[in-house]
Design a protein around this motif. Sequence first.
Motif, mmCIF file in Angstrom:
data_model
loop_
_atom_site.group_PDB
_atom_site.id
_atom_site.type_symbol
_atom_site.label_atom_id
_atom_site.label_comp_id
_atom_site.label_asym_id
_atom_site.label_seq_id
_atom_site.Cartn_x
_atom_site.Cartn_y
_atom_site.Cartn_z
ATOM 1 N N TYR A 40 -2.332 1.137 9.347
ATOM 2 C CA TYR A 40 -0.943 1.610 9.335
ATOM 3 C C TYR A 40 -0.782 3.089 9.681
ATOM 4 O O TYR A 40 0.298 3.507 10.100
ATOM 5 C CB TYR A 40 -0.309 1.304 7.967
ATOM 6 N N ARG A 43 2.518 5.270 9.610
ATOM 7 C CA ARG A 43 3.603 4.376 9.170
ATOM 8 C C ARG A 43 3.571 4.160 7.655
ATOM 9 O O ARG A 43 4.579 3.807 7.044
ATOM 10 C CB ARG A 43 3.491 3.015 9.865
ATOM 11 N N LEU A 44 2.399 4.349 7.055
ATOM 12 C CA LEU A 44 2.230 4.089 5.625
ATOM 13 C C LEU A 44 2.721 5.261 4.781
ATOM 14 O O LEU A 44 2.339 6.402 5.028
ATOM 15 C CB LEU A 44 0.758 3.830 5.314
ATOM 16 N N LEU A 71 6.058 1.324 3.350
ATOM 17 C CA LEU A 71 6.114 1.970 4.654
ATOM 18 C C LEU A 71 7.261 2.978 4.710
ATOM 19 O O LEU A 71 8.226 2.882 3.944
ATOM 20 C CB LEU A 71 6.293 0.927 5.757
ATOM 21 N N PRO A 75 9.626 -2.983 7.350
ATOM 22 C CA PRO A 75 8.556 -3.638 8.106
ATOM 23 C C PRO A 75 9.074 -4.336 9.362
ATOM 24 O O PRO A 75 10.119 -4.994 9.347
ATOM 25 C CB PRO A 75 7.992 -4.658 7.114
ATOM 26 N N ASP A 79 4.046 -4.789 11.768
ATOM 27 C CA ASP A 79 3.535 -4.475 10.433
ATOM 28 C C ASP A 79 3.121 -5.741 9.696
ATOM 29 O O ASP A 79 2.095 -5.765 9.004
ATOM 30 C CB ASP A 79 4.597 -3.730 9.631
#
Length: 273
Positions: A40, A43-44, A71, A75, A79
């Motif tokens: 990720y 994005r995480l 996130l 999502p 994802d």
Amino acid sequence: MEHRGLDADGCFEREGSLGQVPGAFAGVVATARGRIRDAYGRRLHSAYLYGSVPRGTARPGHCDLGLLLALHHEPADEDRDAAEVLARGLDEDFPEVDGVGILLYGKDTLLSEAERFDLGWFLACRCTPLLGADLAEHLPRYRPDSLLARETNGDLADVLPRWRRLMREASTPDEYRRLCRLFSRHLVRTGFTLVMPRWGGWTSDLTESAEVFGGYYPQRADQMRAAAAAALDPVADPAVLRAYVEDLGPWLADEYTARHGTKTPRPAGGAPR
């Protein structure tokens, strides 16, 4: 007075910690941390463990690994695909875990007013930080009251039709066992939260949850004890599933609605059981 999972002010204490992870699961947890970061990247926002592994009660080969990923955005298909690959890889590479479940949400959803007493409570009280800044710092403290009972498990009546469909579609022993674990856990959690405000505390132990429930509903105590046992060691018996959706489930849904009301409708989602 018993501790019952509450602090001196009567609020939930967060259960689990990385320090409680059994040694047999240290490898899968460390690998999960690295693979989540790789999958990720930016994005995480943050990642969390939940379930028996961070509580220190997991049994190698019998317990699944629960992960909650927050996130920065809601999502997307990309994802969700990454989560499926991640879950499948961890399950295949580590025989210590019997399945990997990944919950995937945008941080705004987790902190939203609509989810304050469901996903928000779940994150703040039942999840252990694994990566990133802890969103629990932005959430309130929680008490074992009727509002929390309603917003966590007050949707069983809506869940039962889907369970019946899943049961009709199942045909193999592995599918029946998977549904047995899913249904049993949900019913025991719901039975416990039904009586949680009266009992005045919290436990994630399914056996204890069934015993607490049985103290208030002795006529259903044996059924709930059996459900707790099946949640820990699921059986491939369709008759057990039928009893859940035709008897225990409908009774529990009616009793829950009568005592706590029904969960506020959401567009989608909710915490696991």
